[in-house]
Scaffold this motif. Sequence first.
Motif, mmCIF file in Angstrom:
data_model
loop_
_atom_site.group_PDB
_atom_site.id
_atom_site.type_symbol
_atom_site.label_atom_id
_atom_site.label_comp_id
_atom_site.label_asym_id
_atom_site.label_seq_id
_atom_site.Cartn_x
_atom_site.Cartn_y
_atom_site.Cartn_z
ATOM 1 N N MET A 144 0.801 -1.220 0.000
ATOM 2 C CA MET A 144 0.000 0.000 0.000
ATOM 3 C C MET A 144 0.834 1.271 0.000
ATOM 4 O O MET A 144 0.341 2.338 -0.329
ATOM 5 C CB MET A 144 -0.943 0.005 1.211
ATOM 6 C CG MET A 144 -1.918 -1.161 1.179
ATOM 7 S SD MET A 144 -2.762 -1.391 2.736
ATOM 8 C CE MET A 144 -4.149 -0.293 2.509
ATOM 9 N N VAL A 145 2.079 1.190 0.420
ATOM 10 C CA VAL A 145 2.910 2.394 0.444
ATOM 11 C C VAL A 145 4.046 2.296 -0.572
ATOM 12 O O VAL A 145 4.168 3.129 -1.468
ATOM 13 C CB VAL A 145 3.480 2.651 1.857
ATOM 14 C CG1 VAL A 145 4.254 3.963 1.871
ATOM 15 C CG2 VAL A 145 2.359 2.702 2.887
ATOM 16 N N PRO A 180 2.929 1.533 -4.708
ATOM 17 C CA PRO A 180 2.416 2.681 -5.467
ATOM 18 C C PRO A 180 3.492 3.730 -5.733
ATOM 19 O O PRO A 180 3.513 4.340 -6.795
ATOM 20 C CB PRO A 180 1.332 3.258 -4.560
ATOM 21 C CG PRO A 180 0.976 2.184 -3.614
ATOM 22 C CD PRO A 180 2.168 1.293 -3.478
ATOM 23 N N LEU A 181 4.399 3.917 -4.770
ATOM 24 C CA LEU A 181 5.442 4.928 -4.945
ATOM 25 C C LEU A 181 6.472 4.493 -5.975
ATOM 26 O O LEU A 181 7.014 5.315 -6.709
ATOM 27 C CB LEU A 181 6.151 5.195 -3.617
ATOM 28 C CG LEU A 181 5.349 5.987 -2.610
ATOM 29 C CD1 LEU A 181 6.127 6.165 -1.337
ATOM 30 C CD2 LEU A 181 5.006 7.333 -3.206
#
Lengths: 275, 367
Positions: A186-187, A190-191
């Motif tokens: 989730m972190v 995406p980055l």
Amino acid sequence: MALKTKTSTRIGVTILGWGIALWLFFPIFWMILTSFKSEVQAISTPPKLFFMPTLSSYAEVFERANYWHFALNTVIVSVGATAIAIALAVPAAYSMAFMPSKRTRGTLLWVLSTRMLPPVGVLVPIYILARNTHLLDTCTGLAIVDMLTNLPIIVWMLYTFFREVPAPILEAGRMDGATRWQEMTMVLLPLALPGIASTALLSLILCWNEAFWSLNLTSSHAAPLTAFIASFSSPEGLFFGKLSAASTLAVAPILVFGWISQKQLVRGLTFGAVK
Amino acid sequence: MATVELKNLRKTYLTEEIIKGISLSIEEREFVVFVGPSGCGKSTLLRMIAGLEDITSGDLLIDGQRVNDVEPGKRGLAMVFQSYALYPHMNVYKNMEFGLKLSGMPEAERRAKIEHVARTLQLEPYLNHKPGQLSGGQRQRVAIGRAIVRNPKVFLFDEPLSNLDAALRGQMRVELSALHRKLGATTIYVTHDQVEAMTMADKIVVLQKGIVEQIGSPLELYHHPRNLFVARFIGSPPMNFFSAIFQGGDAAGSSVQLRDGSSLYVPVTSPGLLPGTKVTVGIRPEHVELASSGPNSGVVEVIERLGAITLVHVRMPDGEIIVVQTDGAVLTDVDTRVSLTLPPRNCHLFAPDGLAFEACHRHPLAA
Ligand SMILES: Nc1ncnc2c1ncn2[C@@H]1O[C@H](COP(=O)(O)OP(=O)(O)OP(=O)(O)O)[C@@H](O)[C@H]1O
Ligand SMILES: [Mg+2]
């Protein structure tokens, strides 16, 4: 005066850039050109730049071999190998980028060093392994070998991209109650998505064009496009028209795909301004 | 609201011990500030409390429960990072929602909470902005908002204001203090800014090289530093020091002989030192008084006029510089000769091992 020098430098750089680009593109251009020639035109000297294009080579290629069979194998092998490699490399790169130990550097170098081994050096053991596990001439077998050969580069690239993500952002996720898995999906993902996309694209291209293992580990059932090309460089003499047509057919899909995703690729390779 | 207790916490990286046994207890609603020179282990200690660093040995208790092995997200803490560490791919609303969502809070409740916090921090107009579109101050607010919405037992801050310009830093400092008063949450705050430490803290912990030098209220550290390190570290401009010879002491004070032969009777109890021992006298610039004539004279070398106050640097006969903080309108000029008066009640004495002599009377504000 200063402005003038600058302009002339820029012109020089532009010419150089175009020169290199044309030099790199020329073989592909010539291959495509040759694929539209008749066999006689294809070997005529001096080579002809202008001629009456014909699809006869393509017609013959399609007649002699089932292109779609090879293409499907290539798609299965490259997508499969890439997907598995990314799935394995993400956690590996994550742990090396965010939880480095004193052995991380060494591990990274060692991982890369396996790429330095000439594949032919391990041909016999790999062949025997594949034979004994009944993976000869199967897409699975080829995908596994392709995946393993590309894994080092993929781990390296992902490691480099992950290093660009500031660690406190992941730590903030952990403070917010994310598990390691959620932190990654989730972190981090995406980055790092542009980076992952360009890594995947590179892996796809490498698998697509991989010939050594394809030719040695497959014969008919799982033969991919590189074997398709090879089947046109026959011992009874080279037919450059058909060879070019087959090669053009083999690289066309990945060429188009690369063209479409070039924006993504460039974004991935210049990724960095996250903060 | 919660208590936090550190019992002999230690941290070793490879072979080097960074945190060397720190014990500390933090009361409910207390605002504790960690200060210390760069590299002394402030961030490491905070991150150990947060759960971002393993604790090598010792116990960490939150509300009486040992949490050494509890995941960071389950300790009931929220942290604000120096770099803000907002999720760049999420807008402000999503940034604040992330933790709530993970904790399984229902949508309606999340929305109500976020809107409430956004209103408190004046973030309402920016809820749909990505962090990249915000100014430094706004990002800081979002980071604070993200911490507040989770309703943590303890807030952790690691130099949250150090990336802001001076004016904004002052403003945020006041806002944070007000917020702390309003929320009443236990807070641990790392800074190397004197003013932040003095104005915000209920309790300051001075760290050096992984050990605690002193724990106390801001005025306690200011008026009764336990040793030379704390005396030098707390206060700006820093305390002046010069050497003297211990002559003897009684219940009401100790007497020392200064370099120029004059003697000074300071109201501190002497810790059984032999007369003749070399000690250090300390006095803050704001406590030295200027006189045009008298003993202790020196030559003015530099004058720094800050408007409201003036800092006068005086070169003493023995070569040492003593800084005097005085009125903004003082007329003294460079190269003139001035005399210094050292009010004994404001002098500190330090034994050769650096420990301060204990004051006979505690300062009323530092009881
Ligand atoms: N991952 C690490 N590996 C090895 N040593 C580390 C690591 N992290 C920090 N240190 C060391 O621990 C010591 C304390 O670091 P820390 O970041 O806690 O200091 P700090 O007090 O926060 O300093 P600053 O005011 O500069 O932020 C430093 O000497 C640093 O070199
Ligand atoms: Mg720090």
